[in-house]
Design a protein around this motif. Structure first.
Motif, PDB file in Angstrom:
ATOM      1  N   ARG A 289    -115.777 -48.775  39.067  1.00 25.36           N
ATOM      2  CA  ARG A 289    -117.049 -48.774  38.339  1.00 25.36           C
ATOM      3  C   ARG A 289    -117.986 -47.700  38.869  1.00 25.36           C
ATOM      4  N   MET A 290    -118.035 -47.559  40.200  1.00 23.77           N
ATOM      5  CA  MET A 290    -118.887 -46.525  40.793  1.00 23.77           C
ATOM      6  C   MET A 290    -118.457 -45.137  40.334  1.00 23.77           C
ATOM      7  N   LEU A 291    -117.154 -44.880  40.376  1.00 24.74           N
ATOM      8  CA  LEU A 291    -116.658 -43.563  39.998  1.00 24.74           C
ATOM      9  C   LEU A 291    -116.927 -43.277  38.528  1.00 24.74           C
ATOM     10  N   ALA A 292    -116.758 -44.279  37.678  1.00 28.08           N
ATOM     11  CA  ALA A 292    -117.037 -44.075  36.255  1.00 28.08           C
ATOM     12  C   ALA A 292    -118.489 -43.664  36.054  1.00 28.08           C
ATOM     13  N   LEU A 293    -119.403 -44.306  36.775  1.00 24.69           N
ATOM     14  CA  LEU A 293    -120.812 -43.967  36.649  1.00 24.69           C
ATOM     15  C   LEU A 293    -121.078 -42.554  37.174  1.00 24.69           C
ATOM     16  N   LEU A 294    -120.465 -42.202  38.309  1.00 24.72           N
ATOM     17  CA  LEU A 294    -120.651 -40.864  38.881  1.00 24.72           C
ATOM     18  C   LEU A 294    -120.093 -39.787  37.956  1.00 24.72           C
ATOM     19  N   GLU A 295    -118.958 -40.068  37.331  1.00 21.52           N
ATOM     20  CA  GLU A 295    -118.364 -39.098  36.412  1.00 21.52           C
ATOM     21  C   GLU A 295    -119.243 -38.903  35.184  1.00 21.52           C
ATOM     22  N   VAL A 296    -119.831 -39.986  34.681  1.00 21.53           N
ATOM     23  CA  VAL A 296    -120.744 -39.852  33.552  1.00 21.53           C
ATOM     24  C   VAL A 296    -121.938 -38.989  33.943  1.00 21.53           C
ATOM     25  N   ASP A 297    -122.445 -39.182  35.157  1.00 20.94           N
ATOM     26  CA  ASP A 297    -123.568 -38.372  35.623  1.00 20.94           C
ATOM     27  C   ASP A 297    -123.175 -36.898  35.691  1.00 20.94           C
ATOM     28  N   LEU A 298    -121.991 -36.606  36.210  1.00 22.77           N
ATOM     29  CA  LEU A 298    -121.541 -35.215  36.276  1.00 22.77           C
ATOM     30  C   LEU A 298    -121.461 -34.601  34.885  1.00 22.77           C
ATOM     31  N   GLY A 299    -120.991 -35.389  33.927  1.00 23.20           N
ATOM     32  CA  GLY A 299    -120.921 -34.883  32.557  1.00 23.20           C
ATOM     33  C   GLY A 299    -122.290 -34.547  32.007  1.00 23.20           C
ATOM     34  N   ARG A 300    -123.274 -35.396  32.290  1.00 21.87           N
ATOM     35  CA  ARG A 300    -124.638 -35.139  31.827  1.00 21.87           C
ATOM     36  C   ARG A 300    -125.192 -33.873  32.462  1.00 21.87           C
ATOM     37  N   ARG A 301    -124.928 -33.685  33.767  1.00 19.32           N
ATOM     38  CA  ARG A 301    -125.440 -32.494  34.451  1.00 19.32           C
ATOM     39  C   ARG A 301    -124.783 -31.226  33.900  1.00 19.32           C
ATOM     40  N   ALA A 302    -123.504 -31.321  33.567  1.00 15.84           N
ATOM     41  CA  ALA A 302    -122.821 -30.163  32.997  1.00 15.84           C
ATOM     42  C   ALA A 302    -123.444 -29.758  31.668  1.00 15.84           C
TER      43      ALA A 302
ATOM     44  N   ASP B 175    -127.098 -26.241  28.455  1.00 15.57           N
ATOM     45  CA  ASP B 175    -128.257 -26.182  27.560  1.00 15.57           C
ATOM     46  C   ASP B 175    -129.451 -25.455  28.167  1.00 15.57           C
ATOM     47  N   ARG B 176    -129.665 -25.644  29.484  1.00 11.95           N
ATOM     48  CA  ARG B 176    -130.916 -25.190  30.082  1.00 11.95           C
ATOM     49  C   ARG B 176    -130.739 -24.227  31.244  1.00 11.95           C
ATOM     50  N   GLY B 177    -129.496 -23.937  31.631  1.00 14.92           N
ATOM     51  CA  GLY B 177    -129.269 -23.010  32.724  1.00 14.92           C
ATOM     52  C   GLY B 177    -129.519 -23.640  34.083  1.00 14.92           C
ATOM     53  N   VAL B 178    -129.373 -22.821  35.146  1.00 15.18           N
ATOM     54  CA  VAL B 178    -129.499 -23.316  36.517  1.00 15.18           C
ATOM     55  C   VAL B 178    -130.897 -23.847  36.788  1.00 15.18           C
ATOM     56  N   GLU B 179    -131.913 -23.146  36.306  1.00 19.30           N
ATOM     57  CA  GLU B 179    -133.281 -23.600  36.539  1.00 19.30           C
ATOM     58  C   GLU B 179    -133.512 -24.973  35.921  1.00 19.30           C
ATOM     59  N   GLY B 180    -133.018 -25.187  34.707  1.00 21.18           N
ATOM     60  CA  GLY B 180    -133.154 -26.491  34.063  1.00 21.18           C
ATOM     61  C   GLY B 180    -132.357 -27.567  34.776  1.00 21.18           C
ATOM     62  N   LEU B 181    -131.190 -27.181  35.294  1.00 24.24           N
ATOM     63  CA  LEU B 181    -130.362 -28.136  36.041  1.00 24.24           C
ATOM     64  C   LEU B 181    -131.103 -28.644  37.263  1.00 24.24           C
TER      65      LEU B 181
END
Length: 327
Positions: A143-156, A161-167
């Protein structure tokens, strides 16, 4: 103290993401020792403390983890998702001189002198971390890994969309990007600024469950600089709302049973629609009924929403057995 991470243009191009099972285990152990944390972790801490009370290395772990943290507990992974076993093997193989210097810096020379020989210390700590991980992290790791992977997808997506500064701007309110320099904790902590040089190795960004809601920076990196930031949706992991009798009557039918079966990990509405072969609007309708019954929780972060079954939902799935095949 604020931390300034200096990045050249070449190092900005080397910004990457990773997940560290070892760091999550260390940070979880620190929470169980009563350091930091948040009410969102309370249910897991209640589970962890009785187990930790019987740990033979508890005095040694307290000495190392209650104050400043030695950097050798937080090596930057060389790959996006290393195994816990690989990271633990790396900890065991830590250069004893480096480990001794980190203990002295974190604990102070006098306290560090009270520790066992560094080689023995690394062995004993690694063995204790293995026991703690097996008992209290591994059962929740899927469950933890699934949540972390979803977060990585959002950051990607944010990076595209917004570049490094937006990240950087979206990571955390305590992270500020200023023309090639990252300032961490600068908004809330006045006074001296500690400077970290990436040394040509770039920057690793690591989402964390047990570090939530704080941001952590390695003050003395041996390779890439690193920021461990709070993953979105951590509250989903431990929430256990009570069901209502009116809502439970709605939890009948194949699609809702299948939703409960797959929601052992945090998933978005589009992901659920894809897995079940139904429309997103149908998924949303069924999720509403499941939420009304206290069997599913939903956490929204910006435009994203993640769904996860509750402990009550998990019991219901276990009691009901497998979902029948479709005719």
């Amino acid at each position: 103290m604020a931390v300034e991470i200096r990045l050249s243009a070449a190092e900005v191009a080397r910004v990457r993401f990773a997940v560290s099972p070892l760091a999550e285990t260390v940070l979880g152990l620190r929470l169980a020792l009563g350091v930091g944390g948040h009410d969102a972790h309370r249910a897991w801490v209640r589970e962890a403390r009785p187990v930790l009370a019987g740990e033979p290395e508890l005095p040694l772990l307290r000495a190392l983890l209650v104050g400043c943290l030695p950097s050798f507990f937080f090596p930057v992974p060389g790959v996006r998702l290393p195994s816990f076993e690989a990271e633990l093997a790396g900890l065991r193989a830590t250069d004893p001189e480096y480990a001794a210097a980190e203990c002295a810096a974190a604990l102070g020379g006098a306290r560090a002198c009270e520790l066992p020989d560094t080689t023995e210390l690394l062995t004993r700590v690694a063995d204790a971390l293995q026991r703690f991980h097996d008992a209290l992290v591994a059962p929740h790791w899927g469950r933890m890994l699934a949540l972390l992977e979803v977060d990585l997808g959002r950051r990607a997506v944010t990076l595209v969309d917004r570049g490094v500064e937006g990240l950087f701007a979206a990571l955390h309110e305590d992270v500020v990007w200023r023309e090639g320099e990252l300032l961490v904790h600068g908004r809330r902590r006045a006074g001296a600024v500690w400077t970290v040089e990436a040394g040509g190795h770039g920057l690793a960004l690591l989402p964390s469950v047990f570090g939530w809601p704080d941001v952590m920076v390695d003050y003395s990196p041996r390779a890439a600089a690193s920021i461990r930031y709070p993953a979105a949706g951590v509250g989903l992991l431990w929430e256990q709302p009570r069901p209502s009798s009116a809502g439970l009557a709605a939890v009948l039918g194949r699609t809702r049973a299948e939703l409960l079966a797959v929601l052992g990990e945090p998933l978005s509405t589009p992901q659920l629609a894809d897995r079940l072969g139904v429309t997103p609007s149908a998924v949303s309708q069924h999720l509403g009924a499941l939420r009304g019954a206290g069997l599913v929780v939903t956490r929204r972060t910006g435009r994203s929403a993640l769904h996860l079954r509750t402990a009550v939902g998990a019991v219901l799935v276990g009691e009901a057995g497998a979902v029948p095949d479709r005719p």
